[in-house]
Enzyme design. Structure first.
Site, PDB file in Angstrom:
ATOM      1  CD  GLU A  15       7.154  42.957  14.484  1.00  0.00           C
ATOM      2  OE1 GLU A  15       6.380  42.774  15.427  1.00  0.00           O
ATOM      3  OE2 GLU A  15       7.682  44.056  14.230  1.00  0.00           O
ATOM      4  CE  LYS A  46      17.974  61.446   7.889  1.00  0.00           C
ATOM      5  NZ  LYS A  46      19.028  61.279   6.880  1.00  0.00           N
ATOM      6  CG  ASP A  70      16.113  59.433   5.464  1.00  0.00           C
ATOM      7  OD1 ASP A  70      16.538  58.447   6.085  1.00  0.00           O
ATOM      8  OD2 ASP A  70      16.787  60.468   5.304  1.00  0.00           O
ATOM      9  CG  HIS A 130       3.439  37.011  18.046  1.00  0.00           C
ATOM     10  ND1 HIS A 130       4.355  37.506  17.160  1.00  0.00           N
ATOM     11  CD2 HIS A 130       2.761  38.085  18.540  1.00  0.00           C
ATOM     12  CE1 HIS A 130       4.260  38.818  17.114  1.00  0.00           C
ATOM     13  NE2 HIS A 130       3.296  39.197  17.930  1.00  0.00           N
TER      14      HIS A 130
END
Length: 408
Positions: free
Chosen positions: A99, A228, A303, A403
């Site tokens: 990103e 998760k 993870d 941006h």
């Protein structure tokens, strides 16, 4: 025909299965054979995927059916100034992401935090959880099981800790739903993230529960852990490390560097992160904390699926008036369930180990657990910087132009 070509042909002919190649060749040849197979089956070229910089055997604990490596751009922000319980220093923080503008935004926030004297950070709670679910005949047997667990914590602790030289069982919280009994085990796993450690230890304790109570184990994970996936229990009770970071930014610094005011940022936070998140039914009340956490996870071998739990972050922004009438900005992030480690798992891979070296946190800490605590504090301050920068951009209406200027 090379060994890799021969293996690829044998898989195509059905003589071998794709996961068996390491039994017939070294790890790099096996990975090469799989690339050849995939290239021929799909008509693609896997040159970049196959251009990895470490022995394939080194990744054996981390991946099956290896064909190569995913190369994610990695940058660095900082130094990150942390006045913490585990680290009182400045650290460069490696972040891996695709990103654009993310690292520029975090670095802007860190510059403001550094000028303000650094951020305070503390790990307020620590406990990796695993919650098995048991079957009982009804509520009477459920109550009997819970009572036995509560009366025999020391025996369960001894059983669980017999499987590990590092983990410590901290607590077992029972939950009853009809004829299901859930036991939420919580462990101090020191410098390891500790999911495997907690699972193995809990499995040993469950055998004792089955021997001594009417309960029968149905699943070693009953989703009350909760691993998760978005879960309110992690947002409330925490999982892994609960860590908070905060900073007081002088009003003049907000205006000079962030081109807005403390009042404007505080209002943007209230209406966006608090009211907007509440209306959306969000478990996280923040702007983009998972952005920084995810990039840090990829860089340091955590993870990546547990980013969902790290998104359980609450951001607060408060305009505080001084005696002279100047308004300063108090900013904080509280990450309820940040699951990080500096040993085990992906932290052993060469790229990720180097990133931890940059932080000065590779391997186990002294005392045990201190390196993982420090990593949690540093990531929290990085997330705070990201929140500060993005909310300032929104308050000053500069988000789109930032941006555009960076070509993203």
């Amino acid at each position: 025909m090379t060994d890799a070509e021969d293996l690829a042909e044998r898989v195509r002919d059905g003589d071998l299965r794709i996961h068996e190649l390491e039994e017939h060749a070294d790890y790099d040849t096996a990975a090469h054979a799989r690339r050849l197979l995939v290239e021929r089956e799909t008509g693609t070229e896997l040159e970049a995927i196959g251009d990895y910089a470490f022995p394939a055997e080194q990744a054996d604990p981390n991946i099956e059916n290896m064909i190569g490596a995913a190369q994610v751009p990695m940058g660095v922000v900082g130094p990150v100034p942390v006045n913490g319980g585990a680290t009182d220093d400045e650290h460069y923080l490696p972040l891996a992401t695709t990103e654009g503008a993310l690292l520029a935004s975090v670095n802007r926030g860190l510059g403001v935090i550094r000028t303000a004297g650094g951020a305070d950070a503390r790990v307020t709670k620590n406990g990796m959880t695993r919650a098995p679910v048991f079957r009982v005949a009804g509520v009477a047997e459920a109550a009997e099981t819970v009572e036995w667990v509560e009366d025999n914590f020391e025996a369960l602790r001894e059983a669980a800790e017999s499987t590990t030289s590092h983990g410590e069982l901290l607590d077992i919280e029972p939950y009853v739903v009809g004829d299901s009994v859930f036991l939420r085990f919580a462990y101090d796993t020191k410098d390891a993230m500790g999911m495997n450690m907690a699972t193995i230890a809990t499995g040993e304790a469950c055998e004792l529960v089955e021997r001594e109570t009417p309960a029968s184990l149905v699943a070693l994970s009953g989703n009350l852990c909760s691993d998760k996936k978005p879960a309110a229990i992690n947002a409330v009770e925490g999982r892994g490390r609960s860590v908070t970071a905060d900073v007081l930014v002088p009003g003049e610094l907000v205006e000079d560097r962030l081109h807005t005011t403390a009042d404007a940022i505080a209002e943007a936070n209230t209406r966006k992160n608090l009211i907007g998140s509440a209306k959306a039914g969000s478990l996280g009340f923040n702007a983009h904390a998972a952005n920084v956490v995810g990039a840090a996870f990829l860089a340091t071998g955590q993870d990546e699926a547990q980013v969902v739990e790290a998104a359980n972050t609450i951001t607060t922004m408060d305009a505080r008036e001084r005696d002279d009438g100047t308004t300063d900005l108090y900013a904080s992030v509280s990450l309820a369930s940040l699951e990080v480690g500096t040993v085990g798992g992906g932290t052993k891979l060469p790229t990720q180990a180097e990133a931890l070296e940059v932080l000065g946190l590779r391997g186990g800490g002294d005392p045990p657990g201190s390196n993982a605590d420090a990593l949690a504090e540093i990531i929290a301050v990085g997330a705070l910087a990201g929140e500060l920068s993005l909310l300032a951009a929104l308050a000053s209406r500069h988000l789109a132009s930032a941006h555009e200027d960076l070509g993203r």
